[in-house]
Design a protein around this motif. Structure first.
Motif, PDB file in Angstrom:
ATOM      1  N   SER A   1      44.010  17.508  -8.063  1.00  0.00           N
ATOM      2  CA  SER A   1      44.138  18.771  -8.788  1.00  0.00           C
ATOM      3  C   SER A   1      43.669  18.559 -10.215  1.00  0.00           C
ATOM      4  CB  SER A   1      45.589  19.246  -8.797  1.00  0.00           C
ATOM      5  OG  SER A   1      46.014  19.508  -7.491  1.00  0.00           O
ATOM      6  N   CYS A   2      43.031  19.578 -10.749  1.00  0.00           N
ATOM      7  CA  CYS A   2      42.579  19.513 -12.139  1.00  0.00           C
ATOM      8  C   CYS A   2      43.797  19.452 -13.057  1.00  0.00           C
ATOM      9  CB  CYS A   2      41.737  20.750 -12.463  1.00  0.00           C
ATOM     10  SG  CYS A   2      41.298  20.872 -14.214  1.00  0.00           S
TER      11      CYS A   2
ATOM     12  N   CYS B   1      43.744  23.077 -15.251  1.00  0.00           N
ATOM     13  CA  CYS B   1      43.971  24.407 -14.676  1.00  0.00           C
ATOM     14  C   CYS B   1      44.604  24.365 -13.287  1.00  0.00           C
ATOM     15  CB  CYS B   1      42.664  25.197 -14.614  1.00  0.00           C
ATOM     16  SG  CYS B   1      41.469  24.549 -13.400  1.00  0.00           S
ATOM     17  N   ASN B   2      44.904  23.166 -12.783  1.00  0.00           N
ATOM     18  CA  ASN B   2      45.531  22.965 -11.479  1.00  0.00           C
ATOM     19  C   ASN B   2      44.662  23.421 -10.310  1.00  0.00           C
ATOM     20  OD1 ASN B   2      47.677  21.732 -10.196  1.00  0.00           O
ATOM     21  ND2 ASN B   2      48.724  23.670  -9.847  1.00  0.00           N
ATOM     22  N   CYS B   3      43.353  23.538 -10.508  1.00  0.00           N
ATOM     23  CA  CYS B   3      42.436  23.812  -9.398  1.00  0.00           C
ATOM     24  C   CYS B   3      42.603  22.664  -8.409  1.00  0.00           C
ATOM     25  CB  CYS B   3      41.001  23.891  -9.911  1.00  0.00           C
ATOM     26  SG  CYS B   3      39.780  24.213  -8.629  1.00  0.00           S
ATOM     27  N   GLN B   4      42.793  22.993  -7.138  1.00  0.00           N
ATOM     28  CA  GLN B   4      43.163  21.966  -6.164  1.00  0.00           C
ATOM     29  C   GLN B   4      42.031  21.588  -5.217  1.00  0.00           C
ATOM     30  OE1 GLN B   4      46.709  23.408  -4.277  1.00  0.00           O
ATOM     31  NE2 GLN B   4      47.947  22.998  -6.074  1.00  0.00           N
TER      32      GLN B   4
ATOM     33  N   LEU C   1      39.976  18.984  -5.054  1.00  0.00           N
ATOM     34  CA  LEU C   1      38.725  18.458  -5.592  1.00  0.00           C
ATOM     35  C   LEU C   1      38.625  16.979  -5.225  1.00  0.00           C
ATOM     36  CD1 LEU C   1      39.081  20.008  -9.144  1.00  0.00           C
ATOM     37  CD2 LEU C   1      37.486  20.770  -7.379  1.00  0.00           C
TER      38      LEU C   1
ATOM     39  N   HIS D   1      33.968  19.332 -12.191  1.00  0.00           N
ATOM     40  CA  HIS D   1      34.767  20.494 -12.588  1.00  0.00           C
ATOM     41  C   HIS D   1      35.265  20.338 -14.026  1.00  0.00           C
ATOM     42  CE1 HIS D   1      37.821  23.669 -12.430  1.00  0.00           C
ATOM     43  NE2 HIS D   1      38.646  22.775 -12.959  1.00  0.00           N
ATOM     44  N   CYS D   2      35.845  19.192 -14.328  1.00  0.00           N
ATOM     45  CA  CYS D   2      36.412  18.988 -15.666  1.00  0.00           C
ATOM     46  C   CYS D   2      35.345  18.996 -16.749  1.00  0.00           C
ATOM     47  CB  CYS D   2      37.215  17.696 -15.713  1.00  0.00           C
ATOM     48  SG  CYS D   2      38.770  17.791 -14.798  1.00  0.00           S
TER      49      CYS D   2
ATOM     50  N   GLN E   1      33.950  22.791 -16.834  1.00  0.00           N
ATOM     51  CA  GLN E   1      34.888  23.877 -17.123  1.00  0.00           C
ATOM     52  C   GLN E   1      35.810  23.615 -18.319  1.00  0.00           C
ATOM     53  OE1 GLN E   1      34.786  26.828 -15.316  1.00  0.00           O
ATOM     54  NE2 GLN E   1      32.987  25.843 -14.421  1.00  0.00           N
ATOM     55  N   HIS E   2      36.053  22.356 -18.639  1.00  0.00           N
ATOM     56  CA  HIS E   2      37.064  22.048 -19.655  1.00  0.00           C
ATOM     57  C   HIS E   2      36.571  21.104 -20.742  1.00  0.00           C
ATOM     58  CE1 HIS E   2      39.876  24.002 -16.969  1.00  0.00           C
ATOM     59  NE2 HIS E   2      39.518  23.183 -15.988  1.00  0.00           N
TER      60      HIS E   2
END
Length: 125
Positions: free
Chosen positions: A40-41, A44-47, A49, A57-58, A61-62
């Motif tokens: 999970s990120c 943002c807790n995107c799961q 991955l 993603h990180c 997006q972040h």
């Protein structure tokens, strides 16, 4: 035979009873093996991955988020500290997670054994 079993009420009851008893007797399967394949990120807790997906993603997006976070990949490792917050998470991702540990690490083997194996292999070369 197929047409008989499809229409036979005794056979249908027999099958249903087997399904009920099987469903009741199944133990809850709880794995003691940690999940080292999906993460999970931490922002943002995107799961769900995978390692490469988490890195991508990180960083996309972040990248501007400077909060100190726990690396979910490291936290899942036997040597990982689930409380350690990286001061530069994006640099950590670039340095530590450009390859998959699964390729190089046997999680079932302790560190001393792995060191001995590495030394033995280096002596053979």
């Amino acid at each position: 035979m197929r047409s008989h079993t499809a229409a036979c009420s005794k056979y249908q009851e027999y099958i249903e009873e087997g399904v009920r008893s099987t469903a009741q007797n199944q133990p809850a399967i709880i794995s003691s093996v940690p999940n080292r394949f999906t993460f999970s990120c931490p922002y943002c807790n995107c799961q769900n991955l995978d390692q490469d997906g988490l890195v991508e993603h990180c960083t996309t997006q972040h990248a501007r988020d400077m909060r100190q976070v726990v690396c979910p990949i490291c936290a899942s490792m036997p040597w990982g500290d689930p409380n350690y917050r990286s001061t530069d998470f994006f640099q950590h991702l670039k340095i530590r997670h450009t390859f998959s540990y699964d390729t190089f690490v046997d999680y079932a083997t302790d560190e001393n054994t792995m060191i001995q194996e590495a030394l033995q292999r280096s002596l053979m070369e």
